[in-house]
Structures are given as C-alpha cells and as structure tokens.
Design a protein around this motif. Structure first.
Motif, PDB file in Angstrom:
ATOM      1  N   ALA A   1      -4.417 -10.059  -7.045  1.00  0.00           N
ATOM      2  CA  ALA A   1      -5.085  -9.181  -5.979  1.00  0.00           C
ATOM      3  C   ALA A   1      -5.604  -7.891  -6.545  1.00  0.00           C
ATOM      4  O   ALA A   1      -5.034  -7.395  -7.484  1.00  0.00           O
ATOM      5  CB  ALA A   1      -3.988  -9.155  -4.711  1.00  0.00           C
ATOM      6  N   PRO A   2      -6.656  -7.601  -5.818  1.00  0.00           N
ATOM      7  CA  PRO A   2      -7.300  -7.906  -4.788  1.00  0.00           C
ATOM      8  C   PRO A   2      -8.269  -8.876  -5.192  1.00  0.00           C
ATOM      9  O   PRO A   2      -8.823  -9.229  -6.066  1.00  0.00           O
ATOM     10  CB  PRO A   2      -7.980  -6.471  -4.312  1.00  0.00           C
ATOM     11  CG  PRO A   2      -8.244  -5.758  -5.510  1.00  0.00           C
ATOM     12  CD  PRO A   2      -7.117  -6.248  -6.357  1.00  0.00           C
ATOM     13  N   VAL A   3      -8.890  -9.268  -4.031  1.00  0.00           N
ATOM     14  CA  VAL A   3     -10.286 -10.274  -4.048  1.00  0.00           C
ATOM     15  C   VAL A   3     -11.307  -9.034  -3.637  1.00  0.00           C
ATOM     16  O   VAL A   3     -11.158  -8.309  -2.816  1.00  0.00           O
ATOM     17  CB  VAL A   3     -10.420 -11.277  -3.259  1.00  0.00           C
ATOM     18  CG1 VAL A   3     -11.615 -11.844  -2.973  1.00  0.00           C
ATOM     19  CG2 VAL A   3      -9.384 -12.325  -3.366  1.00  0.00           C
ATOM     20  N   LEU A   4     -12.084  -8.972  -4.825  1.00  0.00           N
ATOM     21  CA  LEU A   4     -13.300  -7.919  -4.270  1.00  0.00           C
ATOM     22  C   LEU A   4     -14.503  -8.297  -3.853  1.00  0.00           C
ATOM     23  O   LEU A   4     -15.006  -9.492  -4.249  1.00  0.00           O
ATOM     24  CB  LEU A   4     -13.579  -7.058  -5.622  1.00  0.00           C
ATOM     25  CG  LEU A   4     -12.213  -6.379  -6.410  1.00  0.00           C
ATOM     26  CD1 LEU A   4     -12.607  -5.843  -7.702  1.00  0.00           C
ATOM     27  CD2 LEU A   4     -11.907  -5.092  -5.618  1.00  0.00           C
ATOM     28  N   MET A   5     -15.269  -7.644  -2.774  1.00  0.00           N
ATOM     29  CA  MET A   5     -16.232  -7.991  -2.202  1.00  0.00           C
ATOM     30  C   MET A   5     -17.502  -7.112  -2.572  1.00  0.00           C
ATOM     31  O   MET A   5     -17.192  -5.922  -1.719  1.00  0.00           O
ATOM     32  CB  MET A   5     -16.293  -8.627  -0.857  1.00  0.00           C
ATOM     33  CG  MET A   5     -15.549 -10.083  -0.746  1.00  0.00           C
ATOM     34  SD  MET A   5     -14.542  -9.980   0.858  1.00  0.00           S
ATOM     35  CE  MET A   5     -13.239  -8.923   0.412  1.00  0.00           C
TER      36      MET A   5
ATOM     37  N   ILE B   1     -10.464   4.095  -0.160  1.00  0.00           N
ATOM     38  CA  ILE B   1      -9.972   4.452   1.283  1.00  0.00           C
ATOM     39  C   ILE B   1      -8.963   3.085   1.585  1.00  0.00           C
ATOM     40  O   ILE B   1      -9.520   2.062   1.318  1.00  0.00           O
ATOM     41  CB  ILE B   1     -10.788   4.693   2.308  1.00  0.00           C
ATOM     42  CG1 ILE B   1     -10.130   5.022   3.644  1.00  0.00           C
ATOM     43  CG2 ILE B   1     -11.923   3.673   2.525  1.00  0.00           C
ATOM     44  CD1 ILE B   1     -11.028   5.610   4.540  1.00  0.00           C
ATOM     45  N   ASN B   2      -7.831   3.270   2.105  1.00  0.00           N
ATOM     46  CA  ASN B   2      -6.998   2.193   2.297  1.00  0.00           C
ATOM     47  C   ASN B   2      -6.654   2.021   3.892  1.00  0.00           C
ATOM     48  O   ASN B   2      -6.930   3.058   4.586  1.00  0.00           O
ATOM     49  CB  ASN B   2      -5.323   2.483   2.023  1.00  0.00           C
ATOM     50  CG  ASN B   2      -5.314   2.695   0.505  1.00  0.00           C
ATOM     51  OD1 ASN B   2      -5.416   1.783  -0.267  1.00  0.00           O
ATOM     52  ND2 ASN B   2      -5.035   4.110  -0.165  1.00  0.00           N
ATOM     53  N   PHE B   3      -6.597   0.872   4.505  1.00  0.00           N
ATOM     54  CA  PHE B   3      -6.630   0.468   5.749  1.00  0.00           C
ATOM     55  C   PHE B   3      -6.033  -0.660   5.836  1.00  0.00           C
ATOM     56  O   PHE B   3      -6.119  -1.675   5.230  1.00  0.00           O
ATOM     57  CB  PHE B   3      -8.048   0.644   6.501  1.00  0.00           C
ATOM     58  CG  PHE B   3      -9.243  -0.070   6.206  1.00  0.00           C
ATOM     59  CD1 PHE B   3      -9.449  -1.381   6.557  1.00  0.00           C
ATOM     60  CD2 PHE B   3      -9.735   0.220   4.847  1.00  0.00           C
ATOM     61  CE1 PHE B   3     -10.550  -2.227   6.298  1.00  0.00           C
ATOM     62  CE2 PHE B   3     -11.007  -0.877   4.620  1.00  0.00           C
ATOM     63  CZ  PHE B   3     -11.107  -1.920   5.179  1.00  0.00           C
TER      64      PHE B   3
ATOM     65  N   GLY C   1      -9.550  -7.345  -0.612  1.00  0.00           N
ATOM     66  CA  GLY C   1      -8.540  -7.669   0.301  1.00  0.00           C
ATOM     67  C   GLY C   1      -7.301  -8.184  -0.432  1.00  0.00           C
ATOM     68  O   GLY C   1      -7.624  -8.855  -1.457  1.00  0.00           O
ATOM     69  N   TYR C   2      -6.013  -7.637  -0.047  1.00  0.00           N
ATOM     70  CA  TYR C   2      -4.923  -8.040  -0.822  1.00  0.00           C
ATOM     71  C   TYR C   2      -3.884  -9.102  -0.531  1.00  0.00           C
ATOM     72  O   TYR C   2      -3.157  -9.400  -1.054  1.00  0.00           O
ATOM     73  CB  TYR C   2      -4.244  -6.783  -0.844  1.00  0.00           C
ATOM     74  CG  TYR C   2      -4.471  -5.655  -1.812  1.00  0.00           C
ATOM     75  CD1 TYR C   2      -3.942  -5.688  -3.379  1.00  0.00           C
ATOM     76  CD2 TYR C   2      -5.691  -4.984  -1.640  1.00  0.00           C
ATOM     77  CE1 TYR C   2      -4.645  -4.546  -4.113  1.00  0.00           C
ATOM     78  CE2 TYR C   2      -5.925  -3.829  -2.356  1.00  0.00           C
ATOM     79  CZ  TYR C   2      -5.694  -3.890  -3.680  1.00  0.00           C
ATOM     80  OH  TYR C   2      -6.177  -2.755  -4.568  1.00  0.00           O
TER      81      TYR C   2
ATOM     82  N   LEU D   1      -0.734  -6.204   9.298  1.00  0.00           N
ATOM     83  CA  LEU D   1       0.138  -6.185   8.090  1.00  0.00           C
ATOM     84  C   LEU D   1      -0.853  -6.199   6.688  1.00  0.00           C
ATOM     85  O   LEU D   1      -0.216  -6.188   5.619  1.00  0.00           O
ATOM     86  CB  LEU D   1       1.102  -7.405   8.046  1.00  0.00           C
ATOM     87  CG  LEU D   1       2.156  -7.317   9.182  1.00  0.00           C
ATOM     88  CD1 LEU D   1       3.071  -8.559   8.852  1.00  0.00           C
ATOM     89  CD2 LEU D   1       3.064  -5.898   8.950  1.00  0.00           C
ATOM     90  N   ARG D   2      -2.109  -6.336   6.998  1.00  0.00           N
ATOM     91  CA  ARG D   2      -2.963  -6.306   5.999  1.00  0.00           C
ATOM     92  C   ARG D   2      -3.165  -5.212   5.115  1.00  0.00           C
ATOM     93  O   ARG D   2      -3.145  -4.007   5.808  1.00  0.00           O
ATOM     94  CB  ARG D   2      -4.363  -7.060   6.326  1.00  0.00           C
ATOM     95  CG  ARG D   2      -4.166  -8.409   6.672  1.00  0.00           C
ATOM     96  CD  ARG D   2      -5.520  -8.980   7.058  1.00  0.00           C
ATOM     97  NE  ARG D   2      -5.052 -10.544   7.511  1.00  0.00           N
ATOM     98  CZ  ARG D   2      -6.200 -11.195   8.099  1.00  0.00           C
ATOM     99  NH1 ARG D   2      -7.527 -10.751   8.387  1.00  0.00           N
ATOM    100  NH2 ARG D   2      -5.824 -12.518   8.584  1.00  0.00           N
ATOM    101  N   ARG D   3      -3.202  -5.120   3.787  1.00  0.00           N
ATOM    102  CA  ARG D   3      -3.981  -4.132   2.976  1.00  0.00           C
ATOM    103  C   ARG D   3      -5.207  -4.397   2.560  1.00  0.00           C
ATOM    104  O   ARG D   3      -5.529  -5.310   1.879  1.00  0.00           O
ATOM    105  CB  ARG D   3      -2.893  -3.962   1.640  1.00  0.00           C
ATOM    106  CG  ARG D   3      -3.315  -2.849   0.726  1.00  0.00           C
ATOM    107  CD  ARG D   3      -2.599  -2.637  -0.280  1.00  0.00           C
ATOM    108  NE  ARG D   3      -2.986  -1.800  -1.279  1.00  0.00           N
ATOM    109  CZ  ARG D   3      -2.730  -1.846  -2.424  1.00  0.00           C
ATOM    110  NH1 ARG D   3      -2.015  -2.686  -3.092  1.00  0.00           N
ATOM    111  NH2 ARG D   3      -3.499  -0.837  -3.360  1.00  0.00           N
TER     112      ARG D   3
END
Length: 162
Positions: free
Chosen positions: A55-59, A103-105, A140-141, A150-152
């Motif tokens: 992880a992560p998958v980058l877009m 930035i994390n969300f 997306g992790y 619960l997603r990072r």
C-alpha cells in the motif's frame, strides 16, 4: 516524516519504485488499470515473479480525474531488480530523493473528496512558502470492502526541497 502538522506532513523518500499504467481515455471505472497492475504483481511479467501487494495504490489526479494508477513495489526492489512488464501498457518508474507534502483523511476516495483535500493541501503548501513540483496523487491504503470511516487516504504532491 520531516514535518507533521495535524493532517499535513512533509515526507522524504530515498527511493520508490512504481509500476504504473494509464487509465484509458473515457474510462471512469478504475478496475481496468487496477487489474493490469494486479496481473503484473501476480506473475504476468518477464520473470513470472509474484510480487507482494503493498500500500498505497496511487492515482495521478488532473482536472479531468484520474490519469494513471500505480502500485508501490516492496522496499527491496530497485528499478534494476523489478521484473520487466510484459504488457506494453505497464511501465516501471523509480523516484529518487522524492519530497512530498501530504494530507491524510478518511472516507471514500470520490472525486469530490479528492478535490476538497487537494485544495486544502495546495493552500497549506502555499502558506508555508513551498513550491509544488509535480502533479497530485491520491493514495488509498485499504481494500474496497473497508468501511469508509476506517479508510486511510492521502493526497500527495511533490514539492521542491528548500
């Protein structure tokens, strides 16, 4: 991590090796590029080598939406160590001395949430007198079945070293 201010960070990566593919023109669904990359790590490569999913998958994000998708290869891979893709639409890339603002969300990675967090990150970068160096990437992790709260997720933008 060099700087952490709430949901914002500045990070320095010594090296990242990415396997990437473009999203075909007019395709809204991200499953096509995902499965091209998944095939690569599942052994559809020049060495028929299976590679651990990380992880992560980058877009990569543009005003038109997602342009390409990348998987980050495990840390022990270099550009020379990674098996060559057999699919001509799949490419390898190595990022050396890669400095980014993040930035994390949590929540779903929708175009709206990406746009909102991208604007927040761009403002944070400008407010600190930093210079944007490249395109934004959404990260997306978690697997798609993870509950949204619960997603990072992250928005990542390459910046100039100061």
């Amino acid at each position: 991590v060099i700087v952490r201010e709430g949901a914002f960070e500045i990070r320095q990566y010594k090296r990242l090796v990415l396997v990437s593919t473009a999203t075909p023109e007019g395709v809204e669904n991200a499953s096509d590029p995902f499965y091209k990359l998944f095939d690569y790590i599942s052994g559809k490569n020049a060495n028929t080598e299976k590679i651990e999913m990380t992880a992560p998958v980058l877009m990569k994000q543009t005003s038109h939406g997602t342009e390409d998708m990348s998987f980050v290869l495990p840390a022990d891979f270099s550009l020379m160590r990674a098996p060559n893709p057999t699919d001509p639409a799949v490419k390898l890339e190595e990022l050396i001395d890669y400095r980014v603002a993040v930035i994390n969300f949590s929540g779903s990675l929708t175009q709206s949430s990406i746009s909102n967090h991208l604007a927040l990150l761009q403002n944070w970068i400008v407010d600190r007198g930093l210079t944007i160096k490249g395109s934004a990437k959404a990260a997306g992790y978690n697997p798609p079945f993870t509950l949204p709260f619960l997603r990072r997720n992250e928005i990542i933008i390459s910046i100039e070293k100061t």
